[in-house]
Motif scaffolding. Structure first.
Motif, PDB file in Angstrom:
ATOM      1  N   ASP A   1       0.825  -1.214   0.000  1.00  0.00           N
ATOM      2  CA  ASP A   1       0.000   0.000   0.000  1.00  0.00           C
ATOM      3  C   ASP A   1       0.854   1.256   0.000  1.00  0.00           C
ATOM      4  OD1 ASP A   1      -2.759   0.517  -0.154  1.00  0.00           O
ATOM      5  OD2 ASP A   1      -3.129  -0.782   1.544  1.00  0.00           O
TER       6      ASP A   1
ATOM      7  N   CYS B   1       2.455   2.435  -3.365  1.00  0.00           N
ATOM      8  CA  CYS B   1       1.567   2.709  -4.483  1.00  0.00           C
ATOM      9  C   CYS B   1       0.897   4.057  -4.308  1.00  0.00           C
ATOM     10  CB  CYS B   1       0.492   1.618  -4.600  1.00  0.00           C
ATOM     11  SG  CYS B   1       1.143  -0.013  -5.000  1.00  0.00           S
TER      12      CYS B   1
ATOM     13  N   VAL C   1      -1.933   6.898  -4.887  1.00  0.00           N
ATOM     14  CA  VAL C   1      -3.384   6.773  -5.005  1.00  0.00           C
ATOM     15  C   VAL C   1      -4.017   7.970  -5.690  1.00  0.00           C
ATOM     16  CG1 VAL C   1      -3.539   5.321  -2.991  1.00  0.00           C
ATOM     17  CG2 VAL C   1      -3.734   7.794  -2.705  1.00  0.00           C
TER      18      VAL C   1
ATOM     19  N   GLY D   1      -9.289  -0.243  -3.994  1.00  0.00           N
ATOM     20  CA  GLY D   1      -7.903  -0.421  -3.580  1.00  0.00           C
ATOM     21  C   GLY D   1      -7.175  -1.559  -4.247  1.00  0.00           C
TER      22      GLY D   1
ATOM     23  N   ARG E   1      -4.026  -2.800  -5.747  1.00  0.00           N
ATOM     24  CA  ARG E   1      -2.632  -2.368  -5.669  1.00  0.00           C
ATOM     25  C   ARG E   1      -1.724  -3.486  -6.179  1.00  0.00           C
ATOM     26  NH1 ARG E   1      -5.112   1.688  -4.588  1.00  0.00           N
ATOM     27  NH2 ARG E   1      -5.147   2.801  -2.596  1.00  0.00           N
TER      28      ARG E   1
END
Length: 404
Positions: free
Chosen positions: A24, A27, A29, A112, A114
């Protein structure tokens, strides 16, 4: 690059937490550029969907002697409005007299996706999406949908090109910074706080036929992360309860609810140079020293900050946008009193009538987000809606705060 062998399986908190959080963190967003937006989930990595009635998180793990988590995906299943039945006199229940008759459908929402930057273009994202869709079908979902930045070419290409999704809606994410000074616009109207029970009556009576309205709105309103529902009316309006108000509303009114994303995730802008950081610091210092000047200061967005999300935005009448502005001001002042909240955000349909009343900074906002949808079921529980993927957009959508 060639596909690598990976195993897609359900997330296990104790086993996978650290590795999933690492994916997370690497990455981005938000839209790509010189400054990038990163998310930092609080608690376990599935926290962003755990408030939904049915949720799941899958991870992609490499197969071999040295296993590694290289991707993840979150999803939830719920029942939402996808259309409206023709009005029939006397068909409404006594509790919600004169309420519209919505057509509900069960949908799966992908949130989400990823994939580690070092393992992209290897088919991992496709495997994760297919794994989540399989779970959606097991739960009886008739549609799947997801949201992405319209400029994220890789994401758009994956979903519309390889996974069979169609571009569906283009809402706007409107983001406004939280200043050091109070926003006085809230004084221009009477702001009334509704109880969760009153808010439920209000939303079911006025918004249940709006696209994506969640059938379990009561669960949303009673969630600890929902900080309240607020109604703005012209000054002097007498409040005698939700029922009396809806039976004889004033010419103009506006309503919205506030959701505390701060306790679920934090955001952070990385890549800003010293000059921009210095200007932002100077604006905050000046705003704190001279709050009466109402300097549009830039909060510290270069370290993890929280978000207040405004949902259930709606209203009627010629002054509705102005009253919505008063509600946004009220939410801003709530956020100002909660340390660590950097921005207030709302997501509305591109043609939302109250959009003009929602203050935002263009540099922080996304004026054209992209929602894509896919039909999963061949047969429908209610044939009157037809194929929802081909329906034209309406003036409003209801954005579930559990999915923001």
């Amino acid at each position: 690059m060639e596909e690598i062998e990976v195993l897609v399986r359900e997330f296990e908190l104790e086993r996978d937490r650290d590795a999933a959080e690492a994916v997370d963190r690497v990455c981005e967003v938000g839209p790509s550029g010189k400054m990038t937006l990163f998310t930092d989930l609080l608690g376990d990595p599935v926290s962003r969907v755990r408030h939904s009635p049915a949720f799941l998180m899958l991870v992609a793990e490499t197969v071999g002697p040295a296993t590694e988590i290289v991707g993840l995906i979150r999803g939830c299943v719920k029942t939402v409005t996808c259309g409206k039945k023709p009005s029939r006199g006397g068909a409404a229940t006594a509790k919600y007299q004169n309420a519209p008759s919505p057509i509900y459908t069960k949908v799966g929402y992908i949130l989400g996706l990823r994939v580690s930057p070092y393992h992209r273009r290897m088919g991992i994202g496709l495997k994760l999406v297919r794994g989540m869709e399989e779970w959606f079908r097991e739960k009886g979902a008739e549609y799947a949908y997801m949201a992405t930045d319209k400029d994220n070419e890789a994401s758009v290409r994956l979903f519309t090109g390889r996974c069979g999704y169609s571009k569906f809606r283009t809402p706007a994410i409107l983001v406004h910074p939280v200043f050091a000074h109070r926003d006085p616009a809230a004084r221009r109207a009477s702001v009334i706080r509704l109880s969760p029970a009153e808010a439920e009556i209000f939303y079911r009576r006025r918004f249940s036929a709006v696209e994506f309205f969640p059938r379990d709105i009561d669960a949303v309103l009673h969630n600890p992360l929902s900080l309240g529902t607020f109604l703005a009316v012209p000054r002097g309006t007498v409040w005698a309860g939700a029922g009396a108000f809806l039976a004889d509303p004033p010419e103009s009114w506006a309503v919205l609810s506030v959701w505390n994303c701060k306790d679920v995730f934090r955001l952070e802008i990385r890549g800003a140079g010293r000059f921009r950081r210095g200007l932002a610091w100077a604006s905050r210092a000046a705003d704190r020293a001279m709050p009466w000047l109402r300097i549009p200061s830039v909060p510290d967005l270069f370290h993890p900050f929280g978000v207040y999300f405004l949902y259930g935005v709606g209203g009627e009448g010629p002054a509705a946008a102005e009253l919505a502005r008063a509600l946004c001001s009220h939410a801003h002042n709530m956020a100002r009193g909660d340390g660590g909240v950097g921005v207030v955000a709302a997501e509305v349909a591109s043609c939302e009538p109250l959009r003009a009343g929602i203050p935002h900074w263009r540099r922080l906002s996304c004026t054209e987000d992209l929602w894509c949808v896919k039909r999963l079921a061949e047969d429908y529980s209610d044939g009157s809606v037809g194929d929802w993927t081909k329906s034209p957009p309406g003036p409003s959508i209801f954005v579930d705060p559990r999915e923001f």
